[in-house]
Design an enzyme around this catalytic site. Structure first.
Site, PDB file in Angstrom:
ATOM      1  N   THR A 259      52.168  75.782  38.448  1.00 17.48           N
ATOM      2  CA  THR A 259      53.060  76.916  38.711  1.00 17.48           C
ATOM      3  C   THR A 259      53.971  77.095  37.498  1.00 17.48           C
ATOM      4  O   THR A 259      54.901  76.328  37.286  1.00 17.48           O
ATOM      5  CB  THR A 259      53.878  76.657  39.994  1.00 17.48           C
ATOM      6  OG1 THR A 259      52.977  76.175  41.002  1.00 17.48           O
ATOM      7  CG2 THR A 259      54.550  77.913  40.474  1.00 17.48           C
TER       8      THR A 259
ATOM      9  N   HIS B  36      50.586  72.076  48.285  1.00 21.81           N
ATOM     10  CA  HIS B  36      50.387  73.478  47.885  1.00 21.81           C
ATOM     11  C   HIS B  36      48.937  73.852  48.139  1.00 21.81           C
ATOM     12  O   HIS B  36      48.028  73.340  47.469  1.00 21.81           O
ATOM     13  CB  HIS B  36      50.727  73.602  46.387  1.00 21.81           C
ATOM     14  CG  HIS B  36      50.645  74.992  45.840  1.00 21.81           C
ATOM     15  ND1 HIS B  36      50.934  75.281  44.525  1.00 21.81           N
ATOM     16  CD2 HIS B  36      50.306  76.183  46.405  1.00 21.81           C
ATOM     17  CE1 HIS B  36      50.786  76.580  44.310  1.00 21.81           C
ATOM     18  NE2 HIS B  36      50.389  77.146  45.443  1.00 21.81           N
TER      19      HIS B  36
ATOM     20  N   GLU C  59      53.681  74.658  50.427  1.00 19.94           N
ATOM     21  CA  GLU C  59      53.848  75.585  49.299  1.00 19.94           C
ATOM     22  C   GLU C  59      52.782  76.641  49.381  1.00 19.94           C
ATOM     23  O   GLU C  59      51.593  76.313  49.532  1.00 19.94           O
ATOM     24  CB  GLU C  59      53.681  74.834  47.977  1.00 19.94           C
ATOM     25  CG  GLU C  59      54.974  74.361  47.393  1.00 19.94           C
ATOM     26  CD  GLU C  59      54.732  73.757  46.034  1.00 19.94           C
ATOM     27  OE1 GLU C  59      53.933  74.298  45.246  1.00 19.94           O
ATOM     28  OE2 GLU C  59      55.322  72.709  45.773  1.00 19.94           O
TER      29      GLU C  59
ATOM     30  N   ARG D  50      41.949  74.466  44.648  1.00 18.23           N
ATOM     31  CA  ARG D  50      41.565  73.525  43.589  1.00 18.23           C
ATOM     32  C   ARG D  50      41.967  72.087  43.929  1.00 18.23           C
ATOM     33  O   ARG D  50      41.425  71.151  43.384  1.00 18.23           O
ATOM     34  CB  ARG D  50      42.141  73.936  42.237  1.00 18.23           C
ATOM     35  CG  ARG D  50      43.627  73.779  42.155  1.00 18.23           C
ATOM     36  CD  ARG D  50      44.151  74.079  40.766  1.00 18.23           C
ATOM     37  NE  ARG D  50      44.068  75.503  40.460  1.00 18.23           N
ATOM     38  CZ  ARG D  50      44.813  76.074  39.517  1.00 18.23           C
ATOM     39  NH1 ARG D  50      45.637  75.345  38.781  1.00 18.23           N
ATOM     40  NH2 ARG D  50      44.727  77.369  39.284  1.00 18.23           N
TER      41      ARG D  50
ATOM     42  N   ASN E  59      55.064  65.337  46.478  1.00 20.29           N
ATOM     43  CA  ASN E  59      53.965  66.303  46.437  1.00 20.29           C
ATOM     44  C   ASN E  59      52.653  65.548  46.198  1.00 20.29           C
ATOM     45  O   ASN E  59      52.528  64.837  45.193  1.00 20.29           O
ATOM     46  CB  ASN E  59      54.259  67.311  45.309  1.00 20.29           C
ATOM     47  CG  ASN E  59      53.172  68.361  45.170  1.00 20.29           C
ATOM     48  OD1 ASN E  59      51.988  68.049  45.220  1.00 20.29           O
ATOM     49  ND2 ASN E  59      53.566  69.606  44.995  1.00 20.29           N
TER      50      ASN E  59
ATOM     51  N   GLU F 143      64.412  76.677  45.500  1.00 23.22           N
ATOM     52  CA  GLU F 143      64.036  75.502  44.713  1.00 23.22           C
ATOM     53  C   GLU F 143      64.068  75.920  43.254  1.00 23.22           C
ATOM     54  O   GLU F 143      63.379  76.874  42.863  1.00 23.22           O
ATOM     55  CB  GLU F 143      62.641  74.997  45.119  1.00 23.22           C
ATOM     56  CG  GLU F 143      62.242  73.775  44.291  1.00 23.22           C
ATOM     57  CD  GLU F 143      61.038  73.023  44.828  1.00 23.22           C
ATOM     58  OE1 GLU F 143      60.779  73.076  46.048  1.00 23.22           O
ATOM     59  OE2 GLU F 143      60.349  72.380  44.015  1.00 23.22           O
TER      60      GLU F 143
ATOM     61  N   HIS G   5      59.586  70.193  39.623  1.00 15.34           N
ATOM     62  CA  HIS G   5      58.502  70.515  38.688  1.00 15.34           C
ATOM     63  C   HIS G   5      58.671  69.731  37.398  1.00 15.34           C
ATOM     64  O   HIS G   5      59.673  69.878  36.699  1.00 15.34           O
ATOM     65  CB  HIS G   5      58.395  72.008  38.357  1.00 15.34           C
ATOM     66  CG  HIS G   5      56.975  72.383  37.994  1.00 15.34           C
ATOM     67  ND1 HIS G   5      56.425  72.080  36.786  1.00 15.34           N
ATOM     68  CD2 HIS G   5      55.986  72.961  38.708  1.00 15.34           C
ATOM     69  CE1 HIS G   5      55.159  72.486  36.758  1.00 15.34           C
ATOM     70  NE2 HIS G   5      54.862  73.007  37.917  1.00 15.34           N
TER      71      HIS G   5
ATOM     72  N   ARG H 193      46.434  76.209  47.395  1.00 13.98           N
ATOM     73  CA  ARG H 193      46.231  77.313  46.456  1.00 13.98           C
ATOM     74  C   ARG H 193      45.105  78.230  46.931  1.00 13.98           C
ATOM     75  O   ARG H 193      44.183  77.790  47.611  1.00 13.98           O
ATOM     76  CB  ARG H 193      45.880  76.763  45.068  1.00 13.98           C
ATOM     77  CG  ARG H 193      47.101  76.353  44.268  1.00 13.98           C
ATOM     78  CD  ARG H 193      46.688  75.917  42.868  1.00 13.98           C
ATOM     79  NE  ARG H 193      47.844  75.827  42.013  1.00 13.98           N
ATOM     80  CZ  ARG H 193      48.280  76.834  41.231  1.00 13.98           C
ATOM     81  NH1 ARG H 193      47.652  77.981  41.185  1.00 13.98           N
ATOM     82  NH2 ARG H 193      49.351  76.661  40.489  1.00 13.98           N
TER      83      ARG H 193
ATOM     84  N   HIS I 226      47.971  66.203  43.717  1.00 14.90           N
ATOM     85  CA  HIS I 226      47.065  65.686  42.681  1.00 14.90           C
ATOM     86  C   HIS I 226      46.281  64.452  43.114  1.00 14.90           C
ATOM     87  O   HIS I 226      45.372  64.023  42.398  1.00 14.90           O
ATOM     88  CB  HIS I 226      47.819  65.517  41.361  1.00 14.90           C
ATOM     89  CG  HIS I 226      48.276  66.863  40.878  1.00 14.90           C
ATOM     90  ND1 HIS I 226      47.385  67.868  40.579  1.00 14.90           N
ATOM     91  CD2 HIS I 226      49.508  67.403  40.749  1.00 14.90           C
ATOM     92  CE1 HIS I 226      48.054  68.967  40.254  1.00 14.90           C
ATOM     93  NE2 HIS I 226      49.350  68.709  40.352  1.00 14.90           N
TER      94      HIS I 226
HETATM   95  N1  PXP Z   1      57.996  72.259  43.326  1.00 15.56           N
HETATM   96  C1  PXP Z   1      57.131  73.284  43.283  1.00 15.56           C
HETATM   97  C2  PXP Z   1      57.544  74.580  43.912  1.00 15.56           C
HETATM   98  C3  PXP Z   1      55.862  73.146  42.683  1.00 15.56           C
HETATM   99  O1  PXP Z   1      55.021  74.196  42.634  1.00 15.56           O
HETATM  100  C4  PXP Z   1      55.493  71.893  42.172  1.00 15.56           C
HETATM  101  C5  PXP Z   1      54.133  71.698  41.585  1.00 15.56           C
HETATM  102  O2  PXP Z   1      53.170  71.941  42.550  1.00 15.56           O
HETATM  103  C6  PXP Z   1      56.414  70.843  42.254  1.00 15.56           C
HETATM  104  C7  PXP Z   1      57.671  71.049  42.820  1.00 15.56           C
HETATM  105  C8  PXP Z   1      56.088  69.476  41.772  1.00 15.56           C
HETATM  106  O3  PXP Z   1      55.851  69.488  40.406  1.00 15.56           O
HETATM  107  P1  PXP Z   1      55.224  68.207  39.720  1.00 15.56           P
HETATM  108  O4  PXP Z   1      53.878  68.005  40.345  1.00 15.56           O
HETATM  109  O5  PXP Z   1      55.172  68.573  38.280  1.00 15.56           O
HETATM  110  O6  PXP Z   1      56.149  67.057  40.003  1.00 15.56           O
END
Ligand code: PXP
Length: 258
Positions: free
Chosen positions: A111, A53, A80, A59, A17, A161, A200, A55, A20
């Site tokens: 999330t 994602h 996402e 952001r 992901n 998930e 997550h 949003r 960030h």
């Molecule tokens: N899976 C989903 C559905 C999420 O919303 C997120 C965070 O955007 C992640 C995985 C990844 O989480 P993290 O960034 O904490 O590794």
């Protein structure tokens, strides 16, 4: 199982992901660091897919990031999204390989919990149906609760998930309890015919007990990897995560020699 996201040598797929990277870019505006460059680097480092994602408040990831990712990626994009008309329109425009439907509140930092697939049935159903008709593989981000998984089946979603946030945040006995919920939910997903992903909050410290769960076929990991990249580079962070996942999987299936 989604054939496109399967790598024969990696029975447990890693979705990276890159949200960030965009968070850091947006802290200053402008173009750097570029999440698409990070996604390409992640591909080279062993990611089986890229997750982003978009949003409602934009952001981190922007609409143009999604467009550029669609053009640039070789591995599948997991988009996402919240179940809104705006996000559905964008998904139908770019047709990512997969769409993971997540709950979204403007005021949350991340999330914070899974979708309510039981109470939200009537709201979610048309979004799942439209995405599916467009050939997009739908997953629902759920807390590890068997009743929620049953609701995913009745909604016609092929993938779930499991939210690993509570497990990652808990300590000691409470963490063990959360892990047991994930183990049980993953087994239940298998029984009811759902492909099971998880993610997550996962880190080098928390990934192994999740990676050994045989019914889970994909982990989605972002924030920790981007943070680690500050210290040792994104390539090295992804490779280490990949190695921990592979080792956990090999040990659990007894394929690692003593
Ligand atoms: N899976 C989903 C559905 C999420 O919303 C997120 C965070 O955007 C992640 C995985 C990844 O989480 P993290 O960034 O904490 O590794």
């Amino acid at each position: 199982m989604s054939e496109l996201m399967t790598r024969k040598s990696n029975p447990l797929r890693l979705g990276v992901n890159i949200d960030h990277v965009a968070t850091i870019r947006n802290a200053r505006g402008g173009a750097f660091p570029d999440p698409v460059r990070a996604a390409k680097l992640a591909e080279d480092a062993g990611a089986d897919g890229i997750t982003a994602h978009l949003r409602e408040d934009r952001r981190h990831i922007s609409d143009s990031d999604i467009e550029r990712l669609t053009d640039a990626l070789v591995v599948p994009l997991n988009f996402e999204m919240a179940a809104t008309d705006e996000m559905l329109e964008i998904a139908l425009k770019y047709k990512p390989h997969a769409a993971c439907i997540v709950p979204e509140k403007r005021e949350e930092l991340t999330t914070e919990g899974g979708l309510d697939a039981i109470g939200g049935h009537n709201h979610l159903k048309p979004y799942i149906d439209e995405l599916t008709r467009a050939g997009i593989r739908v997953s629902l981000f759920l807390d590890p609760n068997p009743a929620q998984l049953d609701a995913a089946v009745s909604l016609g979603a092929p993938v779930v998930e499991l939210h690993t946030g509570a497990y990652c945040e808990a300590r000691q006995v409470a963490r063990e309890r959360e892990l047991e919920r994930i183990v049980a939910a993953a087994a239940h997903a298998d029984q009811v015919g759902l492909e099971c992903h998880a993610g997550h909050g996962l880190t080098f410290e928390t990934v192994t007990p999740v990676a050994v769960i045989p019914n889970i076929v994909e982990l989605n990991i972002g924030h920790f990897l981007v943070g680690e990249a500050i210290f040792g580079g994104l390539d090295s962070a992804i490779k280490r995560m990949r190695a921990l996942m592979d080792q956990a999987r090999a040990e659990s299936s007894g394929t690692l020699s003593a």
